[in-house]
Design a protein around this motif. Structure first.
Motif, PDB file in Angstrom:
ATOM      1  N   TYR A 183       0.801  -1.222   0.000  1.00 35.12           N
ATOM      2  CA  TYR A 183       0.000   0.000   0.000  1.00 35.12           C
ATOM      3  C   TYR A 183       0.834   1.272   0.000  1.00 35.12           C
ATOM      4  O   TYR A 183       0.320   2.355  -0.302  1.00 35.12           O
ATOM      5  N   THR A 184       2.110   1.172   0.309  1.00 34.73           N
ATOM      6  CA  THR A 184       2.968   2.355   0.302  1.00 34.73           C
ATOM      7  C   THR A 184       3.305   2.820  -1.107  1.00 34.73           C
ATOM      8  O   THR A 184       3.803   3.931  -1.287  1.00 34.73           O
ATOM      9  N   ARG A 185       3.028   1.971  -2.108  1.00 35.58           N
ATOM     10  CA  ARG A 185       3.336   2.371  -3.484  1.00 35.58           C
ATOM     11  C   ARG A 185       2.230   2.021  -4.484  1.00 35.58           C
ATOM     12  O   ARG A 185       2.368   2.286  -5.675  1.00 35.58           O
ATOM     13  N   GLU A 186       1.142   1.418  -4.022  1.00 35.09           N
ATOM     14  CA  GLU A 186       0.028   1.077  -4.895  1.00 35.09           C
ATOM     15  C   GLU A 186      -1.274   1.589  -4.295  1.00 35.09           C
ATOM     16  O   GLU A 186      -1.417   1.634  -3.074  1.00 35.09           O
ATOM     17  N   ASP A 187      -2.210   1.954  -5.162  1.00 38.80           N
ATOM     18  CA  ASP A 187      -3.545   2.344  -4.689  1.00 38.80           C
ATOM     19  C   ASP A 187      -4.356   1.067  -4.438  1.00 38.80           C
ATOM     20  O   ASP A 187      -4.590   0.270  -5.359  1.00 38.80           O
ATOM     21  N   VAL A 188      -4.761   0.884  -3.194  1.00 43.00           N
ATOM     22  CA  VAL A 188      -5.388  -0.367  -2.801  1.00 43.00           C
ATOM     23  C   VAL A 188      -6.685  -0.624  -3.568  1.00 43.00           C
ATOM     24  O   VAL A 188      -6.886  -1.694  -4.163  1.00 43.00           O
ATOM     25  N   ALA A 189      -7.584   0.343  -3.559  1.00 41.99           N
ATOM     26  CA  ALA A 189      -8.889   0.132  -4.201  1.00 41.99           C
ATOM     27  C   ALA A 189      -8.747  -0.121  -5.698  1.00 41.99           C
ATOM     28  O   ALA A 189      -9.451  -0.970  -6.275  1.00 41.99           O
ATOM     29  N   THR A 190      -7.841   0.591  -6.336  1.00 41.12           N
ATOM     30  CA  THR A 190      -7.616   0.384  -7.773  1.00 41.12           C
ATOM     31  C   THR A 190      -7.140  -1.031  -8.049  1.00 41.12           C
ATOM     32  O   THR A 190      -7.621  -1.705  -8.968  1.00 41.12           O
ATOM     33  N   ARG A 191      -6.182  -1.502  -7.250  1.00 41.42           N
ATOM     34  CA  ARG A 191      -5.660  -2.856  -7.442  1.00 41.42           C
ATOM     35  C   ARG A 191      -6.733  -3.916  -7.156  1.00 41.42           C
ATOM     36  O   ARG A 191      -6.818  -4.922  -7.846  1.00 41.42           O
ATOM     37  N   VAL A 192      -7.554  -3.671  -6.131  1.00 36.21           N
ATOM     38  CA  VAL A 192      -8.618  -4.632  -5.831  1.00 36.21           C
ATOM     39  C   VAL A 192      -9.578  -4.739  -7.008  1.00 36.21           C
ATOM     40  O   VAL A 192      -9.987  -5.844  -7.403  1.00 36.21           O
ATOM     41  N   GLU A 208      -8.883  -4.180 -10.115  1.00 38.90           N
ATOM     42  CA  GLU A 208      -8.192  -4.881 -11.198  1.00 38.90           C
ATOM     43  C   GLU A 208      -8.216  -6.392 -10.971  1.00 38.90           C
ATOM     44  O   GLU A 208      -8.492  -7.172 -11.892  1.00 38.90           O
ATOM     45  N   ILE A 209      -7.953  -6.797  -9.750  1.00 35.36           N
ATOM     46  CA  ILE A 209      -7.893  -8.225  -9.428  1.00 35.36           C
ATOM     47  C   ILE A 209      -9.252  -8.880  -9.561  1.00 35.36           C
ATOM     48  O   ILE A 209      -9.362 -10.050  -9.974  1.00 35.36           O
ATOM     49  N   THR A 210     -10.304  -8.142  -9.233  1.00 35.98           N
ATOM     50  CA  THR A 210     -11.664  -8.712  -9.247  1.00 35.98           C
ATOM     51  C   THR A 210     -12.452  -8.344 -10.503  1.00 35.98           C
ATOM     52  O   THR A 210     -13.677  -8.443 -10.515  1.00 35.98           O
ATOM     53  N   SER A 211     -11.742  -7.904 -11.546  1.00 36.67           N
ATOM     54  CA  SER A 211     -12.385  -7.546 -12.823  1.00 36.67           C
ATOM     55  C   SER A 211     -13.450  -6.474 -12.643  1.00 36.67           C
ATOM     56  O   SER A 211     -14.508  -6.508 -13.283  1.00 36.67           O
ATOM     57  N   GLY A 212     -13.166  -5.540 -11.739  1.00 38.86           N
ATOM     58  CA  GLY A 212     -14.039  -4.391 -11.535  1.00 38.86           C
ATOM     59  C   GLY A 212     -15.145  -4.572 -10.527  1.00 38.86           C
ATOM     60  O   GLY A 212     -15.830  -3.599 -10.171  1.00 38.86           O
ATOM     61  N   THR A 213     -15.332  -5.779 -10.018  1.00 39.23           N
ATOM     62  CA  THR A 213     -16.463  -6.056  -9.135  1.00 39.23           C
ATOM     63  C   THR A 213     -16.260  -5.557  -7.709  1.00 39.23           C
ATOM     64  O   THR A 213     -17.185  -5.062  -7.070  1.00 39.23           O
ATOM     65  N   GLY A 214     -15.041  -5.713  -7.191  1.00 40.16           N
ATOM     66  CA  GLY A 214     -14.800  -5.458  -5.777  1.00 40.16           C
ATOM     67  C   GLY A 214     -15.011  -6.739  -4.980  1.00 40.16           C
ATOM     68  O   GLY A 214     -15.391  -7.782  -5.525  1.00 40.16           O
ATOM     69  N   VAL A 215     -14.766  -6.668  -3.685  1.00 42.13           N
ATOM     70  CA  VAL A 215     -14.864  -7.855  -2.830  1.00 42.13           C
ATOM     71  C   VAL A 215     -16.113  -7.779  -1.949  1.00 42.13           C
ATOM     72  O   VAL A 215     -16.573  -6.693  -1.611  1.00 42.13           O
ATOM     73  N   PRO A 216     -16.665  -8.930  -1.562  1.00 41.02           N
ATOM     74  CA  PRO A 216     -17.857  -8.907  -0.708  1.00 41.02           C
ATOM     75  C   PRO A 216     -17.564  -8.512   0.729  1.00 41.02           C
ATOM     76  O   PRO A 216     -18.460  -8.031   1.431  1.00 41.02           O
ATOM     77  N   VAL A 217     -16.313  -8.735   1.183  1.00 45.67           N
ATOM     78  CA  VAL A 217     -15.951  -8.404   2.563  1.00 45.67           C
ATOM     79  C   VAL A 217     -14.533  -7.830   2.603  1.00 45.67           C
ATOM     80  O   VAL A 217     -13.631  -8.345   1.942  1.00 45.67           O
ATOM     81  N   ARG A 242     -11.153   4.657   3.970  1.00 44.27           N
ATOM     82  CA  ARG A 242     -11.619   5.082   2.647  1.00 44.27           C
ATOM     83  C   ARG A 242     -11.331   4.018   1.592  1.00 44.27           C
ATOM     84  O   ARG A 242     -12.203   3.671   0.789  1.00 44.27           O
ATOM     85  N   SER A 243     -10.112   3.495   1.569  1.00 42.74           N
ATOM     86  CA  SER A 243      -9.781   2.483   0.562  1.00 42.74           C
ATOM     87  C   SER A 243     -10.580   1.197   0.793  1.00 42.74           C
ATOM     88  O   SER A 243     -10.898   0.473  -0.164  1.00 42.74           O
ATOM     89  N   SER A 244     -10.920   0.921   2.037  1.00 43.14           N
ATOM     90  CA  SER A 244     -11.734  -0.258   2.333  1.00 43.14           C
ATOM     91  C   SER A 244     -13.128  -0.123   1.728  1.00 43.14           C
ATOM     92  O   SER A 244     -13.629  -1.045   1.067  1.00 43.14           O
ATOM     93  N   LEU A 245     -13.764   1.014   1.943  1.00 47.61           N
ATOM     94  CA  LEU A 245     -15.083   1.239   1.353  1.00 47.61           C
ATOM     95  C   LEU A 245     -15.031   1.148  -0.164  1.00 47.61           C
ATOM     96  O   LEU A 245     -15.899   0.541  -0.808  1.00 47.61           O
TER      97      LEU A 245
END
Length: 324
Positions: free
Chosen positions: A191-200, A202-211, A222-225
């Motif tokens: 997280y010190t060099r990557e945007d967490v929400a953006t990477r999440v 990308e990993i989930t094909s734009g969906t985001g995570v359920p938890v 903020r990045s969690s939401l």
């Protein structure tokens, strides 16, 4: 004579004092325990700073493992010589011996060492309720876990893999990233060099995570939401960086009808039967080698102030304990 760490005012690590103390005989429903190892948890610092209120002067710590030396009248299920562990009891675990209520104790199987118990009882039971009680996870789910290289993080990832859950973990350094990966973390975000929400996304094909499981608090809220899928759940179970900001209910609606919970371990182990069930599942996994406990920091109990300083610096990896 027994020794204990106490504090008479709130503040930094320097308020902790190493003192001689008298330990009397156990009263009705109580036992006297000789500690073999004591847990060091970030939550301990919350009492020391005053974030969690405590009547002063007070002892420190809520987790330890040891042997019962004497049992008072009315104690059932335990006797002198029994191996036990505990967490969530009244403050005072930072001690060589203590008297406490037997209702807080958990029998410790012979297969699990005292040091292992002190490193995992609080973290392990926290992991247990996060994975087994908070949300009905299914094999194939993907979740986000902050502090993936911490004591809870390493336990959580191993247990999640047993359930067939994919884990995206956040860490602060390459070293911690390697540790998280070695324990089964599927995707690691520094997280010190990557945007967490953006990477999440990308990993989930734009969906985001359920938890999202967030023990950091203020800096990660903020990045969690922003990492959650529609109708996702944010589990705020710690505040290492400070309390989460005030929650805007309308923002939760706009971001996808999100849910937020702030659970506490005490409410998931208050019922003896539920505590026994969670502990039993945890102990079975550890005893069988399905979950390993890495103790990467050992401190002398008399050096509690230095241990707190190290813990709050963010340099710790895995679990930390005090040895006696």
């Amino acid at each position: 004579m027994a020794q204990a760490v106490r504090f008479y005012e709130t503040g930094g690590p320097e308020v902790l004092r190493w003192e001689d103390t008298e330990v009397g005989e156990p009263g009705p429903g109580e036992v006297r325990i000789r500690h073999e190892a004591v847990g060091l948890n970030f939550a301990d610092t919350y009492f020391r700073t005053g974030l969690y209120p405590a009547a002063l002067p007070a002892g420190m710590g809520v987790e330890a493992a040891g042997v019962i030396e004497a049992a008072g009248p009315g104690v059932t299920g335990f006797r002198a010589g029994d191996r036990v562990t505990y967490t969530g009891s009244p403050l005072g675990a930072y001690s060589t011996e203590r008297v406490m209520g037997a209702e807080h104790l958990i029998a410790l199987p012979e297969e699990i060492a005292f040091e292992t118990a002190a490193a995992m009882t609080m973290r392990g039971l926290t992991t247990a309720y996060l994975l087994r009680r908070i949300h009905p996870l299914r094999a194939g789910d993907t979740v986000l876990l902050h502090a993936a290289a911490g004591g809870v993080g390493l336990l959580f990832t191993q247990w999640a893999k047993l359930l067939g859950v994919t884990v995206i973990g956040t860490v602060s350094s390459e070293q911690k990233a390697e540790t998280a990966k070695a324990h089964g973390c599927d995707h690691v975000i520094i997280y010190t060099r990557e945007d967490v929400a953006t990477r999440v996304r990308e990993i989930t094909s734009g969906t985001g995570v359920p938890v999202v499981y967030d023990s950091i608090g203020k800096t990660t809220y903020r990045s969690s939401l922003d990492s959650l899928a529609r109708r996702g759940l944010l589990v705020c179970f710690g505040t290492a960086s400070g309390p989460v900001p005030p929650i805007d209910a309308m923002e939760l609606a706009v971001k996808g009808s999100l849910f937020v919970t702030r659970p506490a371990l005490a409410d998931y182990i208050a019922d003896p039967a539920e505590r026994a069930a969670l502990a039993g599942e945890l102990f079975d996994h550890v005893a069988a080698g399905r979950i390993r406990i890495d103790i990467t920091q050992r401190h002398a109990l008399s050096e509690a102030a230095a241990a707190h300083h190290d813990l709050e610096s963010g340099s710790s990896i895995g679990s930390s304990i005090f040895v006696l």
